[in-house]
Design a protein around this motif. Structure first.
Motif, PDB file in Angstrom:
ATOM      1  N   PRO A  32      38.742  40.608  53.689  1.00  0.00           N
ATOM      2  CA  PRO A  32      38.391  41.647  52.714  1.00  0.00           C
ATOM      3  C   PRO A  32      39.287  41.659  51.484  1.00  0.00           C
ATOM      4  O   PRO A  32      38.801  41.856  50.361  1.00  0.00           O
ATOM      5  CB  PRO A  32      38.515  42.935  53.523  1.00  0.00           C
ATOM      6  N   ALA A  33      40.590  41.439  51.687  1.00  0.00           N
ATOM      7  CA  ALA A  33      41.512  41.473  50.546  1.00  0.00           C
ATOM      8  C   ALA A  33      41.197  40.358  49.552  1.00  0.00           C
ATOM      9  O   ALA A  33      41.319  40.541  48.329  1.00  0.00           O
ATOM     10  CB  ALA A  33      42.959  41.361  51.027  1.00  0.00           C
ATOM     11  N   ALA A  35      38.162  38.996  49.220  1.00  0.00           N
ATOM     12  CA  ALA A  35      36.873  39.352  48.627  1.00  0.00           C
ATOM     13  C   ALA A  35      37.057  40.318  47.461  1.00  0.00           C
ATOM     14  O   ALA A  35      36.346  40.234  46.445  1.00  0.00           O
ATOM     15  CB  ALA A  35      35.963  39.962  49.689  1.00  0.00           C
ATOM     16  N   GLU A  36      38.018  41.215  47.581  1.00  0.00           N
ATOM     17  CA  GLU A  36      38.301  42.147  46.497  1.00  0.00           C
ATOM     18  C   GLU A  36      38.795  41.400  45.258  1.00  0.00           C
ATOM     19  O   GLU A  36      38.429  41.742  44.127  1.00  0.00           O
ATOM     20  CB  GLU A  36      39.342  43.169  46.954  1.00  0.00           C
ATOM     21  N   GLN A  37      39.625  40.372  45.470  1.00  0.00           N
ATOM     22  CA  GLN A  37      40.125  39.599  44.333  1.00  0.00           C
ATOM     23  C   GLN A  37      38.998  38.802  43.675  1.00  0.00           C
ATOM     24  O   GLN A  37      38.967  38.636  42.449  1.00  0.00           O
ATOM     25  CB  GLN A  37      41.234  38.657  44.792  1.00  0.00           C
ATOM     26  N   ALA A  39      35.863  39.748  43.624  1.00  0.00           N
ATOM     27  CA  ALA A  39      35.075  40.739  42.884  1.00  0.00           C
ATOM     28  C   ALA A  39      35.752  41.132  41.580  1.00  0.00           C
ATOM     29  O   ALA A  39      35.080  41.418  40.574  1.00  0.00           O
ATOM     30  CB  ALA A  39      34.848  41.973  43.758  1.00  0.00           C
ATOM     31  N   ALA A  40      37.084  41.136  41.590  1.00  0.00           N
ATOM     32  CA  ALA A  40      37.834  41.505  40.386  1.00  0.00           C
ATOM     33  C   ALA A  40      37.953  40.347  39.404  1.00  0.00           C
ATOM     34  O   ALA A  40      38.485  40.517  38.291  1.00  0.00           O
ATOM     35  CB  ALA A  40      39.223  42.004  40.785  1.00  0.00           C
TER      36      ALA A  40
END
Length: 641
Positions: A32-33, A35-37, A39-40
């Motif tokens: 998840p961490a 995936a957040e990067q 997305a950013a």
């Protein structure tokens, strides 16, 4: 268990490929961490970070879930190998989890020539370093051409890359194919690459480390001048890019790696109180469901100054998996008593060692009188007969073990009864007779024997008591036992760096260390061959002679020269049975020489493992050459809910 019966040699001389499960059109998954990067917009999508064909790993028990922190402890500022053991050396090959042979790792596959002198490795197309830059054959060429064959960087190339007196060469076939070539057959090369000390071909990223090499940076001297504690470019390089087995390997967070986790913050240095590593977003393995590994987010390793502090952390449930520095059997009762409260299980570690404590009599002693006495085999026999091993086993090792010298364990295919069991009976009368006959009959007023020049026959010995307090206890018992045969023994505990510096300087009467070679005798032959500059303590100048091709050190005894010749023949022999017969000859000569003696056959060890941690085997080989628990693939460990 197969790792107790197997022979440590290559699986095959033919092409060997990793078992890949085609992912095809599957969508890769990621933590998840990460995936957040993505997305950013700060990290590329996962399919762009993985190789075209990532290695697909089948977890031991089940596909895992992401998250969590794996906690371990380091012992002081020089415990870098504890980091290496859990991160695992990401070499071209790696051990199977059961220690039964090697499989492809960084290399996707390989072929070897018919005579075993050339090895062609196929790399994973699209594989990347931890900073996202491509990993290609150029990185291996950089090591071979610019470091291995550079006399400034390696005045004497590591023996594992030298065959027939000539250093390994490399030929780039294309960006993802490279051929490593030797002057003669090298039958053990693929297994050598799986050991913790042979990762150099893929340890250094050319695009990063070339800035510290004069071939690529004409202003290198300015960098040297601006950096404290380095005298030349080689020191600057090692400071920033690390070494295969040194703390500086983990001190620079900017250095790209191929590891599952990468160091953060200030890394590992003399003042560290904690080392933190975060997952590598470009790691090149996935599980059978297409999830990028590792599952666990973070490795967190506290730094303790003594082993007892580590035991207390384990008992309190603050260690998730570890046996290093807490594996003494004396700890097992306290671990068992507190397991439920601490939330852990006892980890069964299968001991690959031969002996709990080997005594290396210094055959190359700087004092000519002591050297002559030590080289008298009857004196060494007497010293062995003067040890009551049963008493030591009962008092120090809680009755677990049996009198033993060195060499492969009884159930190993290379077992040599003479090497393991000769002169292990306690016979002080016979010991006294042998010492009298050796010209040491004269004694002083305290009953101690006198050397030919009139000095007392005394051994002054250092040991690493912080790490191995049992060695101190054993030496104290031997001190009283040898007093009965007129030999004085003085022992003192020193810090590990002091221990090594004195040993490497050949300033010792004898050294003590655990004896490897119980399950891995061909990989850890340092007690029967003068091959290890930091472990063949009975003959360090002989080691230097061997490593330097006879230009440094001291010419060995005829018996050792014969063994070293056999060792070269063993390494070159591609036929497994013939190779084993060669090693049997090495062991027989070592048995006849009796240069190193021991105390007790090494019993199994203990560790602790968090009850919630999954994909951890019930039993793990405990060995430096199988740097446990690395080959069990900690990147597949995860926490159950």
């Amino acid at each position: 268990m197969s790792f107790m019966r197997r022979v440590l040699r290559p699986v095959s001389a033919l092409a060997i490929c990793a078992a890949l499960t085609p992912i095809g059109a599957w969508a890769y998954e990621e933590a998840p961490a990460l995936a957040e990067q993505v997305a950013a917009g700060t990290l590329p999508p996962v399919d762009q970070r993985l190789p075209a064909q990532p290695e697909v790993v089948t977890p031991l028990e089940s596909v895992g879930t992401y998250g969590g922190k794996l906690r371990r402890m380091l012992g002081g500022s020089n415990d870098h190998n504890s980091i290496l053991r859990v991160v695992s050396p990401q070499g071209l090959t790696r051990w199977k989890p059961d220690f039964s042979g090697v499989v492809p790792n960084v290399a996707e596959s390989w072929e070897s020539s018919a005579d075993g002198s050339e090895f062609t490795f196929h790399l994973r197309e699209g594989m990347k370093w931890s900073d996202g830059e491509p990993f290609t054959a150029d990185d291996i060429m950089f090591f071979v051409d610019d470091l291995l064959n550079n006399k400034e960087f390696y005045p004497n190339a590591p023996a594992r890359f030298v065959v027939g007196g000539e250093t390994m060469q490399a030929e780039k076939i294309d960006d993802h194919t490279i051929k490593l070539k030797f002057a003669a057959p090298y039958g053990t090369f693929l297994t050598e690459l799986a050991t913790p000390l042979a990762q150099e071909p893929v340890l250094w990223a050319k695009h990063y480390c070339m800035q510290y090499h004069p071939k690529y940076n004409p202003d290198i001297q300015a960098l040297v001048d601006a950096t404290e504690a380095v005298e030349d470019w080689t020191g600057l390089y090692r400071l920033n890019c690390g070494e295969v087995e040194a703390p500086n390997r983990w001190s620079n967070p900017e250095r790209p790696t191929l590891d599952p986790w990468v160091v953060t913050g200030d890394g590992y240095s003399a003042g560290s109180t904690k080392v933190v590593m975060e997952r590598n977003p470009y790691f090149w393995q996935v599980d059978t469901a297409g999830n990028q590994l590792p599952y666990i987010d973070t490795l967190e390793m506290g730094v303790a100054q003594d082993n007892q502090a580590m035991v207390l952390e384990a008992v309190a449930g603050n260690i998730d998996i570890q046996r290093r520095k807490i594996s003494n059997l004396a700890n097992k009762p306290v671990f068992a008593e507190n397991a439920e409260k601490g939330g852990y299980k006892i980890l069964n570690m299968i001991n690959s060692n031969s002996n709990v404590m080997a005594i290396h009599f210094n055959q190359t002693h700087k004092d000519p009188v002591m050297r002559e006495v030590i080289r008298n085999k009857d004196v060494r026999i007497a010293l062995s007969l003067g040890i009551d091993r049963d008493e030591i086993i009962d008092i120090v090792y809680q009755g677990q073990g049996e009198p033993w010298q060195i060499g492969p364990r009884p159930d190993h295919v290379l077992y040599n009864e003479q090497l393991g069991r000769q002169y292990t009976e306690y016979d002080p009368d016979r010991a006294n007779e042998l010492l009298d006959a050796a010209g040491l009959a004269e004694r002083d007023a305290d009953g101690y024997r006198l050397l030919p020049d009139g000095r007392r026959f005394t051994f002054n010995v250092n040991y690493t008591g912080i790490e191995q307090p049992d060695w101190g206890d054993s030496l104290e018992i031997i001190k009283e036992q040898w007093k009965e045969i007129g030999v004085e023994l003085n022992s003192s505990s020193v810090e590990r760096s002091i221990y090594y510096s004195r040993g490497e300087a050949n300033e010792h009467d004898f050294m003590v260390w655990g004896a490897p070679g119980g399950l891995d005798p061909t990989l850890s032959p340092r007690d029967v061959l003068s091959v290890h500059p930091q472990a063949s303590w009975f003959s360090i100048p002989w080691v230097r002679w061997y490593i330097s091709g006879g230009t440094e050190g001291e010419e060995p005894s005829e018996a050792m020269k014969k063994r070293l010749e056999l060792y070269e023949a063993y390494k070159a022999e591609a036929d497994q049975e013939k190779a084993l017969d060669i090693f049997r000859q090495i062991h027989q000569i070592a048995a006849d020489e009796l240069e190193v003696i021991g105390i007790s056959l090494a019993p199994n060890l203990v560790g602790v493992v968090n009850k919630k941690l999954r994909n951890v085997p019930d039993a793990i080989p405990a060995s430096w050459m199988y740097p446990d628990p690395g080959p069990t693939l900690p990147q597949t460990y995860y926490y159950a809910e």
